[in-house]
Design a protein around this motif. Structure first.
Motif, PDB file in Angstrom:
ATOM      1  N   GLY A  20       0.817  -1.214   0.000  1.00  0.00           N
ATOM      2  CA  GLY A  20       0.000   0.000   0.000  1.00  0.00           C
ATOM      3  C   GLY A  20       0.846   1.258   0.000  1.00  0.00           C
ATOM      4  O   GLY A  20       0.566   2.215  -0.728  1.00  0.00           O
ATOM      5  N   ASN A  21       1.914   1.262   0.803  1.00  0.00           N
ATOM      6  CA  ASN A  21       2.805   2.423   0.846  1.00  0.00           C
ATOM      7  C   ASN A  21       3.497   2.652  -0.494  1.00  0.00           C
ATOM      8  O   ASN A  21       3.660   3.797  -0.938  1.00  0.00           O
ATOM      9  CB  ASN A  21       3.840   2.266   1.960  1.00  0.00           C
ATOM     10  CG  ASN A  21       3.228   2.386   3.333  1.00  0.00           C
ATOM     11  OD1 ASN A  21       2.180   2.992   3.519  1.00  0.00           O
ATOM     12  ND2 ASN A  21       3.873   1.788   4.318  1.00  0.00           N
ATOM     13  N   HIS A  24       0.873   4.076  -2.909  1.00  0.00           N
ATOM     14  CA  HIS A  24       0.649   5.484  -2.557  1.00  0.00           C
ATOM     15  C   HIS A  24       1.794   6.359  -3.077  1.00  0.00           C
ATOM     16  O   HIS A  24       1.566   7.424  -3.651  1.00  0.00           O
ATOM     17  CB  HIS A  24       0.538   5.650  -1.035  1.00  0.00           C
ATOM     18  CG  HIS A  24      -0.815   5.441  -0.488  1.00  0.00           C
ATOM     19  ND1 HIS A  24      -1.348   4.197  -0.298  1.00  0.00           N
ATOM     20  CD2 HIS A  24      -1.757   6.324  -0.081  1.00  0.00           C
ATOM     21  CE1 HIS A  24      -2.555   4.319   0.219  1.00  0.00           C
ATOM     22  NE2 HIS A  24      -2.833   5.604   0.350  1.00  0.00           N
ATOM     23  N   ASP A  25       3.028   5.920  -2.841  1.00  0.00           N
ATOM     24  CA  ASP A  25       4.203   6.683  -3.255  1.00  0.00           C
ATOM     25  C   ASP A  25       4.241   6.854  -4.775  1.00  0.00           C
ATOM     26  O   ASP A  25       4.495   7.953  -5.266  1.00  0.00           O
ATOM     27  CB  ASP A  25       5.466   5.999  -2.752  1.00  0.00           C
ATOM     28  CG  ASP A  25       6.713   6.796  -3.083  1.00  0.00           C
ATOM     29  OD1 ASP A  25       6.821   7.944  -2.622  1.00  0.00           O
ATOM     30  OD2 ASP A  25       7.582   6.255  -3.802  1.00  0.00           O
ATOM     31  N   GLU A  28       1.453   9.278  -5.812  1.00  0.00           N
ATOM     32  CA  GLU A  28       1.784  10.641  -5.393  1.00  0.00           C
ATOM     33  C   GLU A  28       2.854  11.240  -6.309  1.00  0.00           C
ATOM     34  O   GLU A  28       2.706  12.359  -6.809  1.00  0.00           O
ATOM     35  CB  GLU A  28       2.274  10.661  -3.949  1.00  0.00           C
ATOM     36  CG  GLU A  28       2.689  12.042  -3.495  1.00  0.00           C
ATOM     37  CD  GLU A  28       3.239  12.076  -2.073  1.00  0.00           C
ATOM     38  OE1 GLU A  28       3.696  13.158  -1.667  1.00  0.00           O
ATOM     39  OE2 GLU A  28       3.210  11.044  -1.382  1.00  0.00           O
ATOM     40  N   CYS A  67      -0.868  16.480  -2.368  1.00  0.00           N
ATOM     41  CA  CYS A  67      -0.798  15.099  -1.861  1.00  0.00           C
ATOM     42  C   CYS A  67      -0.181  15.073  -0.472  1.00  0.00           C
ATOM     43  O   CYS A  67       0.714  15.868  -0.158  1.00  0.00           O
ATOM     44  CB  CYS A  67       0.076  14.240  -2.772  1.00  0.00           C
ATOM     45  SG  CYS A  67      -0.509  14.016  -4.437  1.00  0.00           S
ATOM     46  N   GLU A  68      -0.644  14.116   0.324  1.00  0.00           N
ATOM     47  CA  GLU A  68      -0.008  13.757   1.593  1.00  0.00           C
ATOM     48  C   GLU A  68       0.320  14.946   2.488  1.00  0.00           C
ATOM     49  O   GLU A  68       1.473  15.162   2.855  1.00  0.00           O
ATOM     50  CB  GLU A  68       1.254  12.937   1.345  1.00  0.00           C
ATOM     51  CG  GLU A  68       1.018  11.621   0.653  1.00  0.00           C
ATOM     52  CD  GLU A  68       0.344  10.570   1.521  1.00  0.00           C
ATOM     53  OE1 GLU A  68       0.521  10.597   2.755  1.00  0.00           O
ATOM     54  OE2 GLU A  68      -0.375   9.729   0.952  1.00  0.00           O
ATOM     55  N   ASP A  86      -4.641  11.809   1.579  1.00  0.00           N
ATOM     56  CA  ASP A  86      -3.874  11.315   0.443  1.00  0.00           C
ATOM     57  C   ASP A  86      -3.795  12.359  -0.663  1.00  0.00           C
ATOM     58  O   ASP A  86      -2.706  12.696  -1.120  1.00  0.00           O
ATOM     59  CB  ASP A  86      -4.478  10.020  -0.109  1.00  0.00           C
ATOM     60  CG  ASP A  86      -4.239   8.828   0.804  1.00  0.00           C
ATOM     61  OD1 ASP A  86      -3.393   8.909   1.707  1.00  0.00           O
ATOM     62  OD2 ASP A  86      -4.922   7.798   0.604  1.00  0.00           O
ATOM     63  N   ASP A  99      -9.000   9.490  -1.272  1.00  0.00           N
ATOM     64  CA  ASP A  99      -8.180   8.552  -0.524  1.00  0.00           C
ATOM     65  C   ASP A  99      -7.853   7.368  -1.419  1.00  0.00           C
ATOM     66  O   ASP A  99      -8.678   6.954  -2.242  1.00  0.00           O
ATOM     67  CB  ASP A  99      -8.924   8.075   0.725  1.00  0.00           C
ATOM     68  CG  ASP A  99      -7.976   7.506   1.756  1.00  0.00           C
ATOM     69  OD1 ASP A  99      -7.193   8.279   2.330  1.00  0.00           O
ATOM     70  OD2 ASP A  99      -8.013   6.282   1.975  1.00  0.00           O
ATOM     71  N   ILE A 100      -6.679   6.817  -1.253  1.00  0.00           N
ATOM     72  CA  ILE A 100      -6.266   5.622  -1.983  1.00  0.00           C
ATOM     73  C   ILE A 100      -6.299   4.454  -1.013  1.00  0.00           C
ATOM     74  O   ILE A 100      -5.724   4.534   0.075  1.00  0.00           O
ATOM     75  CB  ILE A 100      -4.835   5.773  -2.539  1.00  0.00           C
ATOM     76  CG1 ILE A 100      -4.734   6.978  -3.468  1.00  0.00           C
ATOM     77  CG2 ILE A 100      -4.394   4.495  -3.258  1.00  0.00           C
ATOM     78  CD1 ILE A 100      -3.304   7.384  -3.774  1.00  0.00           C
ATOM     79  N   LYS A 101      -6.958   3.388  -1.408  1.00  0.00           N
ATOM     80  CA  LYS A 101      -6.967   2.167  -0.602  1.00  0.00           C
ATOM     81  C   LYS A 101      -6.521   1.002  -1.468  1.00  0.00           C
ATOM     82  O   LYS A 101      -6.920   0.878  -2.628  1.00  0.00           O
ATOM     83  CB  LYS A 101      -8.376   1.877  -0.048  1.00  0.00           C
ATOM     84  CG  LYS A 101      -8.860   2.876   0.970  1.00  0.00           C
ATOM     85  CD  LYS A 101      -8.070   2.798   2.257  1.00  0.00           C
ATOM     86  CE  LYS A 101      -8.647   3.728   3.301  1.00  0.00           C
ATOM     87  NZ  LYS A 101      -7.653   4.267   4.191  1.00  0.00           N
ATOM     88  N   THR A 102      -5.705   0.133  -0.879  1.00  0.00           N
ATOM     89  CA  THR A 102      -5.237  -1.074  -1.570  1.00  0.00           C
ATOM     90  C   THR A 102      -5.682  -2.332  -0.835  1.00  0.00           C
ATOM     91  O   THR A 102      -5.144  -3.403  -1.065  1.00  0.00           O
ATOM     92  CB  THR A 102      -3.697  -1.055  -1.698  1.00  0.00           C
ATOM     93  OG1 THR A 102      -3.132  -0.974  -0.384  1.00  0.00           O
ATOM     94  CG2 THR A 102      -3.224   0.103  -2.555  1.00  0.00           C
TER      95      THR A 102
END
Length: 168
Positions: A20-21, A24-25, A28, A67-68, A86, A99-102
């Motif tokens: 997930g990180n 997200h990275d 972003e 972002c973030e 996010d 929001d981003i969800k994985t």
């Protein structure tokens, strides 16, 4: 809602968090204009998630502005909660928090709480009105979706949070 993942072994949670990180990275960095193509094998789950985000972005006219960013919500002059959104941008022309969800499963109630709280903090800090909330859901073995997230009644939610003895 900390009990949501209480029955899952820690090593699995750690692996899912790493994935997930990374997603997200990538999103972003891509959203802020960095060239991230070629960072992962084109068949990796991370590359597939980024490709799906790009498709959802095009299909829904998603434009990312920030972002973030960390934020804090003050109640009666005291910090009540904090978090990091996010993305802030527009979706089909509407100013939105995204929001981003994985996660393996999509959890709409959790997102309603989370994004309503983030909306409240963002609006308090910036004075800008958020019109909509969305989740870009990118599970590892599925194509993913863009979901509009139902925003909750802020006064009712504030009562629950302000009266809560638990802090995160």
């Amino acid at each position: 809602m900390g009990e949501m993942y209480s029955n899952i072994p820690q090593y699995i949670l750690n692996a899912k968090a790493d994935y997930g990180n990374t997603v997200h990275d990538l999103i972003e960095r891509y959203s802020l204009g960095e060239n991230v193509d070629g960072r992962y094998n084109t068949h990796s789950y991370e590359s597939i998630a980024l490709k799906r985000f790009k498709t959802l972005q095009e299909e829904n006219s998603i434009n990312i502005h920030a972002c973030e960013q960390p934020m804090v919500y003050y109640h009666d002059g005291n910090p009540l909660y904090c978090g990091t959104y996010d993305m802030i941008g527009t979706v089909d022309g509407k100013h939105a928090i995204i929001d981003i969800k994985t996660t393996y499963q999509y959890h709409p109630l959790y997102l309603s709480y989370q994004l309503t709280l983030y909306k409240m903090a963002y609006e308090q800090m910036t004075g800008e009105k958020i019109e909509k909330a969305y989740c870009v859901w990118l599970p590892k073995k599925d194509l993913g979706q863009l979901y509009e997230v139902e925003l909750l009644d802020e006064n009712e939610l504030l009562k629950v949070v302000a009266d809560s003895e638990t802090t995160y």
